[in-house]
Design a protein around this motif. Structure first.
Motif, PDB file in Angstrom:
ATOM      1  N   VAL A  90      40.422 106.244  67.022  1.00  0.00           N
ATOM      2  CA  VAL A  90      39.853 105.172  67.854  1.00  0.00           C
ATOM      3  C   VAL A  90      38.484 104.759  67.322  1.00  0.00           C
ATOM      4  O   VAL A  90      38.183 103.557  67.210  1.00  0.00           O
ATOM      5  CB  VAL A  90      39.759 105.636  69.325  1.00  0.00           C
ATOM      6  CG1 VAL A  90      38.949 104.633  70.152  1.00  0.00           C
ATOM      7  CG2 VAL A  90      41.147 105.805  69.916  1.00  0.00           C
ATOM      8  N   SER A  91      37.640 105.721  66.972  1.00  0.00           N
ATOM      9  CA  SER A  91      36.317 105.401  66.442  1.00  0.00           C
ATOM     10  C   SER A  91      36.414 104.577  65.170  1.00  0.00           C
ATOM     11  O   SER A  91      35.685 103.597  64.987  1.00  0.00           O
ATOM     12  CB  SER A  91      35.533 106.687  66.177  1.00  0.00           C
ATOM     13  OG  SER A  91      35.358 107.431  67.361  1.00  0.00           O
ATOM     14  N   SER A  92      37.305 104.979  64.281  1.00  0.00           N
ATOM     15  CA  SER A  92      37.452 104.263  63.015  1.00  0.00           C
ATOM     16  C   SER A  92      37.957 102.846  63.245  1.00  0.00           C
ATOM     17  O   SER A  92      37.477 101.889  62.624  1.00  0.00           O
ATOM     18  CB  SER A  92      38.415 105.026  62.100  1.00  0.00           C
ATOM     19  OG  SER A  92      37.955 106.337  61.882  1.00  0.00           O
ATOM     20  N   ALA A  93      38.931 102.692  64.151  1.00  0.00           N
ATOM     21  CA  ALA A  93      39.450 101.350  64.433  1.00  0.00           C
ATOM     22  C   ALA A  93      38.363 100.448  65.008  1.00  0.00           C
ATOM     23  O   ALA A  93      38.268  99.269  64.646  1.00  0.00           O
ATOM     24  CB  ALA A  93      40.632 101.450  65.407  1.00  0.00           C
ATOM     25  N   VAL A  94      37.527 101.014  65.860  1.00  0.00           N
ATOM     26  CA  VAL A  94      36.441 100.224  66.440  1.00  0.00           C
ATOM     27  C   VAL A  94      35.464  99.770  65.358  1.00  0.00           C
ATOM     28  O   VAL A  94      35.009  98.614  65.342  1.00  0.00           O
ATOM     29  CB  VAL A  94      35.722 101.030  67.537  1.00  0.00           C
ATOM     30  CG1 VAL A  94      34.423 100.347  67.961  1.00  0.00           C
ATOM     31  CG2 VAL A  94      36.632 101.218  68.741  1.00  0.00           C
ATOM     32  N   LEU A  95      35.124 100.681  64.441  1.00  0.00           N
ATOM     33  CA  LEU A  95      34.196 100.312  63.367  1.00  0.00           C
ATOM     34  C   LEU A  95      34.775  99.211  62.482  1.00  0.00           C
ATOM     35  O   LEU A  95      34.066  98.289  62.068  1.00  0.00           O
ATOM     36  CB  LEU A  95      33.865 101.549  62.523  1.00  0.00           C
ATOM     37  CG  LEU A  95      32.837 102.523  63.099  1.00  0.00           C
ATOM     38  CD1 LEU A  95      32.714 103.745  62.210  1.00  0.00           C
ATOM     39  CD2 LEU A  95      31.487 101.864  63.280  1.00  0.00           C
ATOM     40  N   ILE A  96      36.056  99.300  62.181  1.00  0.00           N
ATOM     41  CA  ILE A  96      36.681  98.291  61.317  1.00  0.00           C
ATOM     42  C   ILE A  96      36.713  96.933  62.016  1.00  0.00           C
ATOM     43  O   ILE A  96      36.408  95.893  61.424  1.00  0.00           O
ATOM     44  CB  ILE A  96      38.090  98.751  60.915  1.00  0.00           C
ATOM     45  CG1 ILE A  96      37.996  99.983  60.001  1.00  0.00           C
ATOM     46  CG2 ILE A  96      38.845  97.638  60.201  1.00  0.00           C
ATOM     47  CD1 ILE A  96      39.328 100.621  59.678  1.00  0.00           C
ATOM     48  N   VAL A  97      37.076  96.943  63.312  1.00  0.00           N
ATOM     49  CA  VAL A  97      37.118  95.678  64.058  1.00  0.00           C
ATOM     50  C   VAL A  97      35.717  95.082  64.178  1.00  0.00           C
ATOM     51  O   VAL A  97      35.524  93.864  64.063  1.00  0.00           O
ATOM     52  CB  VAL A  97      37.746  95.917  65.453  1.00  0.00           C
ATOM     53  CG1 VAL A  97      37.627  94.669  66.320  1.00  0.00           C
ATOM     54  CG2 VAL A  97      39.214  96.310  65.312  1.00  0.00           C
TER      55      VAL A  97
END
Length: 932
Positions: free
Chosen positions: A428-435
């Motif tokens: 979830v953290s990684s997806a948020v950073l990418i978005v």
């Protein structure tokens, strides 16, 4: 070769009238020479039986006639220390061979993470050696390391060489080239971008092939010779199935002789790397038709750019379907690596796996050829100035993000449900950073990964650590520790390689110097060109390298006050023993690294004297300092974790650097980290590594760099990564076990035929890492010959790390449930005695395995010195094997701390145990009153 009167040297079998006891001495990480192990001159030893240049047994030519034992030395160091590439790479080529051993260090660390997981008991399920939870995660992590390796060479070949070093000077005009490139490459100035990229694809493919060949050659060399094998490969050994079910993991048949990463896994890695090369090339081909304003993360996901992407894919009709096939191939390779084998080892015959893996790697080769043809035949449009090669920018960032997610899950891999929550939270953290990096959400969304990271760190520091977890390495977080170490080394090496190459190509011009284009660019034939461009590399390499060195600088700045605090408040200095107050003898202190000095029995009765006592006291303190490494590295892992997260966020922020407000304020520090710290510091580190490799290749010729590091990392079977340095134990453990068996099964001497019971016995005498090898060999012998009388084997160890290191880092392999000793906590970081708390909390717990090492050697005999261990506090790598406490401990014996056979006083450390009076005394006790 003539046989000595007491032994048959040619066959290694006992002779009539000779000793019935074989003392097998096994060296450790210091790779002690055979004659030093035996205690004689080089000219006085000769080989025993069959041997080669890698390993073998040696004995004394003319041993004393009254010797109660036959002493043999087992030398195995060349299996771990020498590089198989040295036989065909000479001179400069040897340096490249050494470089590849550096590059595969992360692969070996991933393998250590695999074995640090919680391993299920053998035979506890439907499979003999089930892989257990987290096996697929670590194998996928290992595959991502291969992709990082490939991306690094793609950044060199595609980004720096094919694109950056050949910038366009105008529509329809020849391109310029880097002045540092040789004139032999002038012909490429007339080539299209796609043609240069197609040719450059040979570089990452050659790197993958070189690592594969190197690992394959080492695998062949490290296989046990046919003469030392039983029938465990086919599973027909009598009693083998009974030996494995419910017993220790080490007593599983074929653990050391069957493959753990197969050709299926290796081909899947190759297919994934080839698929990534195709994805990068095809993405660039499609992107060349994409408008420039869509080449930034803030724009590429907008509606207009997505619509334009469809138009670009329509203009390049071959690239889109090939790109789809490459993505499918990459995903298929990932699934194969992560889920194909449910056991820790691969089957000997796997027709389905071989056919499937052949489809994968042949498909990868076909895709590379098709991609190269597409790049050559379909010209890309000329753009001035040239578009950067964006594929490696995106791939390097995504790979680091995925590695961090898996590393965080590894920290909680032994914690049950926390493992799944950690994987979900990291994703979830990684997806948020990418978005966020894509500009699709506002900055407030960064609170989500920040909160998750803080929660992980709080959880990491022990809110869930129970008593059992405290008895494991890093409180049960060993898999994640090894994984983050792999992340650190892989990205440091990648940054050093990429930034070092850029520094070479830009030399002597650089960002810190006045712009002098003539020093950087030239046309074909040496003609001058007018360009003011500088070479660019993916931001991840500069940011990670800069943050690494920035963190090292902060650590050094904080090191001085931390040492001052330790010295003043914790009493680590002055390094003098407590002064004696009043008359009489020195008071007896509790056992610790800083209690009274043990008296050497060879010294006068009044003791060692104040000067010698002080020297010994200082050496104990130095040893205790080095033994804080586990706690220090656990803290360092948190810093690596934070640095990786900051690097991901910084690279994502870099794409939106044109924004105003607080973002503009961060540009200065970010540029300083990416430029100043990484630009010079990483290059300096790379230069030091290269100098070390050249020096090592010029002096030792065949030894791998950081040889002791390889000894420790490559002991365990290579089960996670197919390209890592193979385990030397695949040969050492069966070879040592077979030598023990051959001696025990030899015909009894004629004069001993009347004796009831066995006649031949073996005393295994092992130093340091050799003790780990010896323990594994004894359990391997149990797996292969379960009916053997193990009362005829005894174990003498010294300077070992079985209990505090191997037993805690790999509990299911060498833990107290397997060895039968007392569990222990890890060392403290700031206490005067690092083992004080561990000693205070020490309790004897019964082993849960159905068969421990002590039970195996005793074989129903409650009172006999079947295993003795010698240690000393001045030994930085030597520890008790049973307990730090003396009460109820008949296994550990304290050695004198004076270096033997020296003309002047010297404090003994990690070597020369066999020459001490303590060794002679303990050895005599173990040989006396041997049953049978």
């Amino acid at each position: 070769m003539a046989d000595s009167p007491a032994q048959n040297v040619a066959s290694g079998e006992p002779r009539a009238g000779g000793p019935r006891v074989l003392e097998l001495r096994v060296h450790g990480i210091k790779n002690t020479a055979p004659h030093d192990l035996i205690g004689c001159d080089l000219e006085q030893i000769e080989p025993v039986g069959d041997r080669d240049s890698l390993s073998g047994f040696w004995t004394q030519k003319d041993p004393p006639a009254d010797s109660p034992t036959r002493v043999e030395a087992y030398s195995w160091g060349n299996l771990a220390r020498t590089s198989p590439s040295s036989s065909f790479l000479k001179g400069v080529g040897r340096v490249f061979g050494q470089a590849f051993w550096f590059l595969v260090v992360p692969f070996a660390l991933a393998n250590a993470a695999y074995w640090a997981r919680r391993l299920p008991a053998p035979g506890s399920g439907s499979r003999t050696l089930a892989a257990g939870a987290g096996a697929g995660t670590v194998r996928l992590f290992a595959l991502l390391l291969s992709l990082v390796f490939t991306t690094t060479f793609c950044a060199l070949a595609f980004g720096l060489f094919a694109v950056e070093c050949f910038p366009a000077t105008g529509i329809g005009q020849p391109t310029a080239m880097c002045k540092q490139l040789p004139e032999a490459l002038d012909f490429m100035t007339g080539w299209s971008r796609g043609q240069r990229l197609a040719l450059s694809a040979l570089v990452p493919m050659a790197a993958i092939l070189a690592v594969f060949v190197t690992a394959r050659l080492a695998t062949v060399r490290n296989l046990a010779p046919a003469r030392v094998r039983w029938n465990e490969e086919t599973g027909t050994t009598e009693g083998a199935s009974q030996a494995s079910r419910g017993g220790p993991f080490l007593a599983s048949p074929g653990l050391w002789t069957r493959p753990h990463v197969s050709t299926v896994t290796g081909r899947a890695h190759i297919a994934a790397c080839l698929a990534l090369i195709c994805i990068l090339l095809l993405s660039d081909s499609i992107g060349s038709f994409w408008p420039r304003n869509c080449q930034t993360a803030l724009r590429m996901l907008s509606g207009d750019c997505i619509e334009q992407l469809g138009t670009a894919m329509g203009q390049d009709v071959l690239a889109a379907p090939l790109l789809g096939l490459a993505i499918v191939l990459l995903l298929a390779s990932m699934v194969t690596v992560a889920f194909f084998y449910p056991e820790v080892r691969a089957p000997w015959e796997d027709e389905v796996g071989n056919k499937w893996s052949n489809v994968l790697w042949i498909g990868g080769v076909g895709l590379v050829l098709a991609t190269a043809g597409q790049l050559i035949l379909v010209p890309t449009p000329d753009v001035v100035p040239s578009l950067p090669f964006a594929g490696t920018w995106v791939a390097s960032l995504l790979l680091l993000t995925a590695l961090v997610v898996l590393g965080v899950s590894g920290l909680f891999m032994r914690s049950g449900p926390a493992f799944r929550f950690a994987t979900a939270g990291g994703s979830v953290s990684s997806a948020v950073l990418i978005v966020w990096a894509a500009g699709m959400v506002d900055d407030w969304v960064l609170a989500i990964p920040a909160i998750i990271t803080v929660g992980f760190i709080i959880y990491y520091f022990g809110l869930q650590a129970g008593d059992k977890a405290k008895l494991e390495g890093w409180h049960g977080r060993g898999p994640g520790i090894f994984m983050f170490a792999a992340i650190l080394t892989s990205h440091f090496l990648s940054s050093a390689l990429v930034l070092g190459t850029r520094k070479f190509l830009q030399w002597p011009m650089d960002e810190e110097l006045p712009a002098r284009p003539e020093e950087l660019w030239r046309g074909a034939g040496g003609s001058k060109v007018d360009l003011d461009e500088l070479l660019e590399v993916p931001a991840i390499y500069g940011v990670t390298g800069g943050l690494l060195l920035f963190g090292i600088a902060l650590a050094l700045v904080g090191f001085v006050p931390a040492c001052a605090w330790l010295i003043l408040k914790r009493g680590l200095l002055p390094m003098q023993p407590p002064t004696q107050t009043g008359p009489g003898t020195r008071p007896v202190q509790p056992p610790s690294y800083f209690s009274d000095i043990d008296v050497d029995p060879l010294l006068p009765d009044e003791g060692p004297g104040p000067e010698r006592r002080n020297l010994t006291y200082r050496r104990r303190r130095l040893s205790a300092l080095t033994q804080r490494g586990e706690a220090a590295f656990g803290l360092l892992t948190v810093l690596i974790w934070l640095a990786a997260v900051l690097a991901i966020a910084a690279c994502a922020f870099w794409n939106g650097a044109g924004a105003t407000g607080y973002r503009a304020l961060l540009l200065g520090p970010l540029r300083a980290i990416q430029g100043d710290f990484a630009g010079w510091g990483i290059v300096l580190a790379a230069t030091l590594i290269l100098a070390f490799m050249v020096l090592n290749a010029a002096t030792s010729k065949e030894e791998r760099p950081l040889a002791i590091l390889w000894d420790v990392m490559c002991f365990l079977p290579n089960a996670a990564h197919p390209f890592g340095a193979p385990s030397y134990s695949n040969r050492v453990v069966p070879e040592l076990a077979r030598r023990i068996y051959d001696w025990l099964q030899a015909p009894a001497p004629a004069q001993a035929q009347a004796n009831a019971g066995p006649n031949h016995t073996v005393l295994v005498s092992a130093h340091s890492l050799g003790a780990v090898v010896a323990v594994a060999a004894i359990f391997h012998l149990k797996a292969c010959q379960p009916e053997l009388d193990f009362k005829r084997i005894r174990l003498l160890t010294y300077g070992v790390q079985l209990r505090p290191y191997f037993g805690r880092f790999f509990p299911e392999l060498f833990g107290p449930d397997v060895l039968g000793n007392c569990p222990t906590r890890g060392p403290g970081l700031i206490s005067i005695d690092p083992w004080k708390k561990a000693r205070e909390k020490e309790t004897a717990l019964p082993g849960s395995a159905s068969l421990t090492l002590l039970d195996l050697l005793r074989d129903g005999q409650a009172t006999s010195p079947v295993w003795r261990n010698i240690w000393r506090r001045t030994d930085y790598l030597g520890f008790p094997a049973y307990s730090h406490c003396e009460r109820g401990n008949d296994l550990d014996v304290y050695a004198v701390e004076t270096e033997p056979q020296r003309s002047q006083f010297a404090v003994a450390t990690h070597g020369n145990y066999t020459a001490t009076t303590t060794y002679a005394k303990v050895r005599g006790e173990m040989l006396a009153d041997w049953p049978g």
